[in-house]
Scaffold this motif. Structure first.
Motif, PDB file in Angstrom:
ATOM      1  N   LYS A  30      -9.217 -14.233  -3.861  1.00 12.30           N
ATOM      2  CA  LYS A  30      -8.508 -13.454  -2.855  1.00 12.30           C
ATOM      3  C   LYS A  30      -9.248 -12.149  -2.597  1.00 12.30           C
ATOM      4  CE  LYS A  30      -4.047 -11.165  -2.042  1.00 12.30           C
ATOM      5  NZ  LYS A  30      -2.702 -10.885  -2.616  1.00 12.30           N
ATOM      6  N   LEU A  32      -8.988  -8.443  -0.857  1.00 13.80           N
ATOM      7  CA  LEU A  32      -8.048  -7.471  -0.307  1.00 13.80           C
ATOM      8  C   LEU A  32      -8.709  -6.754   0.856  1.00 13.80           C
ATOM      9  CD1 LEU A  32      -6.745  -5.996  -3.678  1.00 13.80           C
ATOM     10  CD2 LEU A  32      -5.716  -7.801  -2.303  1.00 13.80           C
ATOM     11  N   LEU A  44      -4.175  -0.064  -2.210  1.00  7.88           N
ATOM     12  CA  LEU A  44      -4.183  -1.504  -2.507  1.00  7.88           C
ATOM     13  C   LEU A  44      -4.347  -1.760  -4.002  1.00  7.88           C
ATOM     14  CD1 LEU A  44      -6.339  -2.910   0.436  1.00  7.88           C
ATOM     15  CD2 LEU A  44      -3.928  -3.405  -0.019  1.00  7.88           C
ATOM     16  N   GLU A  47      -1.124  -0.936  -5.766  1.00  4.33           N
ATOM     17  CA  GLU A  47      -0.102  -1.938  -5.462  1.00  4.33           C
ATOM     18  C   GLU A  47      -0.347  -3.236  -6.235  1.00  4.33           C
ATOM     19  OE1 GLU A  47      -0.325  -2.366  -1.265  1.00  4.33           O
ATOM     20  OE2 GLU A  47       0.531  -0.383  -0.832  1.00  4.33           O
ATOM     21  N   GLU A  48      -1.605  -3.656  -6.305  1.00  6.90           N
ATOM     22  CA  GLU A  48      -1.922  -4.891  -7.025  1.00  6.90           C
ATOM     23  C   GLU A  48      -1.709  -4.735  -8.532  1.00  6.90           C
ATOM     24  OE1 GLU A  48      -2.671  -7.899  -5.793  1.00  6.90           O
ATOM     25  OE2 GLU A  48      -2.238  -7.013  -3.832  1.00  6.90           O
ATOM     26  N   LYS A  51       1.933  -5.125  -9.167  1.00  9.55           N
ATOM     27  CA  LYS A  51       2.410  -6.503  -9.047  1.00  9.55           C
ATOM     28  C   LYS A  51       1.889  -7.413 -10.161  1.00  9.55           C
ATOM     29  CE  LYS A  51       1.084  -7.076  -4.723  1.00  9.55           C
ATOM     30  NZ  LYS A  51       0.873  -7.707  -3.390  1.00  9.55           N
ATOM     31  N   ARG A  52       0.709  -7.108 -10.715  1.00 13.00           N
ATOM     32  CA  ARG A  52       0.044  -8.081 -11.566  1.00 13.00           C
ATOM     33  C   ARG A  52      -0.154  -7.636 -13.023  1.00 13.00           C
ATOM     34  NH1 ARG A  52      -2.629 -11.919  -8.420  1.00 13.00           N
ATOM     35  NH2 ARG A  52      -2.512 -11.520  -6.181  1.00 13.00           N
ATOM     36  N   TYR A  53      -0.045  -6.316 -13.309  1.00 15.74           N
ATOM     37  CA  TYR A  53      -0.428  -5.841 -14.637  1.00 15.74           C
ATOM     38  C   TYR A  53       0.456  -6.450 -15.718  1.00 15.74           C
ATOM     39  CZ  TYR A  53      -2.081  -2.779 -18.302  1.00 15.74           C
ATOM     40  OH  TYR A  53      -2.634  -2.304 -19.459  1.00 15.74           O
TER      41      TYR A  53
END
Length: 528
Positions: A30, A32, A44, A47-48, A51-53
Motif C-alpha cells: 500500500k 500512502l 499520514l 494516522e497510520e 491505526k496499526r501500532y
C-alpha cells in the motif's frame, strides 16, 4: 573448523528477513498518497501509527514530540512550549503573577523569607522576613531537599484561592492561611546614586512594566541631580521588544533610528525616536555581558550606533531574531521567528547557529574571550559604521566600546568552597536571626553602613565558615579573598534591611570591576 557460530548468525539474519517478508506478503503493498504536500506526510504517518501500532499510543506525547523535532530544523529560538513552561514564561514577562507575595532563598535545605512584599497577601496575614517555610498545604518542604520550582508552584495559584503556609519563627511553628492575590513583579532590581552626579539602574528583564519602572526610577535620580547614568543590562536576557524601543527613545534625538526589522514574510519596519525622551541630556554608559540578549541588544545597539553613549563590559549574547507567539487551546504555544532585527547601522547581530549553540558562552571562555579583548571573534566581512563613523561589526552580538575581563584572581580553593556551600548566604541568614530587630528596622544606607562597620562581620564569618563547613583559608588566601568575600557578606546581610535589593547591589558594587570602569572619565572618540 567450527562452523556453528556462522550458521547461527546466518540463521538469525534469515529469520529477521523472513519476519519482514512475511508481513509484506500477507497484504498487498500500500502506498500512502500525500498529494505532493510534505506537511500531509507527517499527518499520514501519525494516522497510520494510530491505526496499526501494536500498543496503545499517547497521541499528545507523540504530537508534542513531532512538533519539537520539526522545529529543531529551524533556528534555536523557534520553539514549542508545553502549557506549564509557557505559563511560567508568560508570567515572568507579564509584570505580575497570582501568588502570596514573598521573596525567599534556600541557603541550606530550608527556604527563608527575604521579604514579604508590602501590601501583599503574605504580609497582610503576618508573615515576615526571616520566617522559615516548613509546609505548604500540609506538604513538608523543609529539610527534605524539596525542589525549589515545585515549592513556588504550590504557593502560586489563582487570585482568590487559599493556601496554608506553615513557617518556623524562632521556636514557634505558625500556620498562615493566605488568600492569594495579584503580585507585582519588578524588573528594576536596583536604582540609586553612586555619587553626587552619577545614577545607577539595574534592569533584570524587559517586561510589560519596564518602561514605567525605569521612568519612575529615572525621575527619582534626576531629582537627586543625576547628570550621568550607568544603565546595567548584564544578565538581562531580553523580553518585549516594544519596551526596548521606549527605553531607547528616552535617550535619542528626534529621527534617530532605534532598530528596524525585516523577514521573508515581514515587510521592513523602522522605529525612530521622537525626540521627547526625558533622559536626552543625561550622559550614558551601558553595561553588558555575555548574557545580555535580545531586547538588551536592541537597546545597546541603538545607543552604540547613534554614538549616544559608551557600551562597557563583554560581548553580548548575539540574538538578532524576533519571535511572535502562537497559542493553542490546550495552554501550549509556539514562538516562531518572523524577522531579523537590524541596528541603525544595518547590523544583524545574530550569532551563527551551531550544534553547540547553547554552549557558546562556555566556548567563549575556553577560547580566552572573557579574559582578553583581542580574543573576541568578529566577522571582519560584516563591517558597519556608526552615525559618527566608528567601525562596528555584525554577526555575533554587540562588541563593547570598553572591554572588561572576567576577574579570575579571586578563585582560590577557600572562595570556591564557600560559594559551593553557600556559606556566605547561610551566614547572612544566621546573622539576621541574631540581629533581627535592629537590622530589619534600618531604612537608610548611611545607617546600614554604620551598623555593618561595627558588627564585627569578618571574624564572625570566618568562625562560621570554620565551625559550620570546616572551611579555613590557607596561608595567603584570606588576604586575596577578603575584599570579595566581605563585600559579598555585607551585601547579603544588608539585603535583610528595609533597603532590600538596593542595599545588596549597592554594597556588591564595591567589587564590581565593570562599574569601576564605568565610573572612570571615558570619552566617546569619533574619527575626524
Amino acid at each position: 573448523m567450527n562452523h556453528r557460530p556462522l550458521i547461527i548468525a546466518l540463521l538469525g539474519m534469515a529469520i529477521g528477513a523472513l519476519g519482514v517478508l512475511t508481513v509484506q506478503n500477507l497484504a498487498p503493498r500500500k502506498k500512502l498518497d500525500a498529494g505532493g504536500n510534505d506537511w500531509r506526510k507527517l499527518n499520514l504517518i501519525l494516522e497510520e501509527v494510530e491505526k496499526r501500532y501494536v500498543d496503545t499510543i499517547d497521541r499528545k506525547a507523540m504530537t508534542d514530540a513531532a512538533v519539537v523535532a520539526a522545529l529543531k530544523e529551524l533556528d534555536p529560538h523557534t520553539v514549542y512550549m508545553p502549557p506549564v513552561e509557557l505559563e511560567e514564561s508568560e508570567t515572568e514577562l507579564a509584570g505580575n503573577f497570582d501568588g502570596i507575595g514573598i521573596q525567599f532563598n534556600v541557603p541550606n535545605d530550608t527556604a527563608i523569607v527575604i521579604e514579604a512584599i508590602p501590601g501583599g497577601p503574605a504580609e497582610k496575614v503576618g508573615m515576615r522576613q526571616g520566617d522559615r517555610l516548613l509546609k505548604v498545604d500540609g506538604i513538608d518542604i523543609a529539610g527534605v531537599k524539596y525542589p525549589q520550582d515545585s515549592m513556588v508552584r504550590h504557593m502560586k495559584g489563582p487570585a482568590g484561592t487559599k493556601v496554608t503556609v506553615t513557617v518556623g519563627r524562632g521556636s514557634e511553628v505558625i500556620p498562615f492561611e493566605i488568600t492569594r492575590g495579584k503580585i507585582p513583579v519588578h524588573c528594576v532590581d536596583a536604582s540609586f546614586m553612586l555619587n553626587d552626579t552619577t545614577g545607577y539602574i539595574r534592569l533584570a528583564k524587559f517586561t510589560r512594566t519596564t518602561a514605567q519602572e525605569v521612568t519612575l526610577a529615572a525621575l527619582e535620580l534626576l531629582d537627586k541631580h543625576m547628570t550621568e547614568l550607568i544603565f546595567d543590562l548584564r544578565g538581562n536576557t531580553g523580553g518585549y521588544m516594544d519596551q526596548a524601543l521606549i527605553l531607547a527613545n528616552m535617550f535619542l534625538d528626534r529621527g534617530d533610528m532605534i532598530v528596524y526589522m525585516e523577514g521573508l514574510h515581514q515587510a521592513r519596519e523602522e522605529y525612530k525616536a521622537d525626540g521627547k525622551g526625558i533622559l536626552s541630556d543625561v550622559r550614558l554608559k551601558v553595561l553588558i555581558d555575555e548574557s545580555s540578549a535580545s531586547s538588551s541588544e536592541i537597546f545597546a545597539g541603538a545607543i552604540q550606533d547613534n554614538d549616544r553613549g559608551l557600551i562597557i563590559g563583554r560581548r553580548s549574547f548575539g540574538k538578532g531574531l524576533v519571535q511572535e507567539p502562537l497559542y493553542f487551546t490546550d495552554g501550549s504555544g509556539v514562538r516562531i521567528t518572523i524577522a531579523r532585527f537590524y541596528t541603525p547601522s544595518g547590523r544583524c547581530i545574530q550569532k551563527p547557529y551551531s550544534d553547540d549553540y547553547e554552549y557558546d558562552i562556555i566556548r567563549r571562555f575556553n577560547d580566552g574571550e572573557m579574559l582578553d579583548a583581542d580574543s573576541i571573534k568578529v566577522d571582519k566581512s560584516e563591517i558597519f559604521k556608526t552615525a559618527g563613523g566608528r567601525t562596528v561589526y555584525g554577526g555575533g552580538g554587540i562588541v563593547p566600546d570598553v572591554f572588561v575581563p572576567v576577574d579570575t584572581t579571586k578563585a582560590t580553593a577557600f572562595y570556591l568552597n564557600c560559594n559551593r556551600k553557600a556559606t556566605a548566604m547561610r551566614f547572612a541568614s544566621d546573622f539576621f536571626d541574631r540581629n533581627r530587630n535592629e537590622l530589619s528596622s534600618i531604612d537608610s544606607f548611611d545607617r546600614l553602613m554604620t551598623f555593618l562597620d561595627r558588627a564585627g562581620l569578618e571574624q564572625k564569618f570566618l568562625e562560621y565558615a570554620r565551625s559550620k563547613d570546616g572551611l579555613v583559608p590557607a596561608a595567603g588566601e584570606w588576604a586575596l579573598n577578603r575584599p570579595y568575600m566581605m563585600s559579598q557578606v555585607r551585601a547579603l546581610v544588608g539585603r535583610y534591611s528595609k533597603l532590600g535589593d538596593n542595599a545588596f547591589y549597592h554594597l556588591h558594587l564595591d567589587i564590581d570591576d565593570t562599574v569601576a570602569e564605568a565610573l572612570k572619565p571615558h570619552e566617546l572618540v569619533l574619527p575626524e
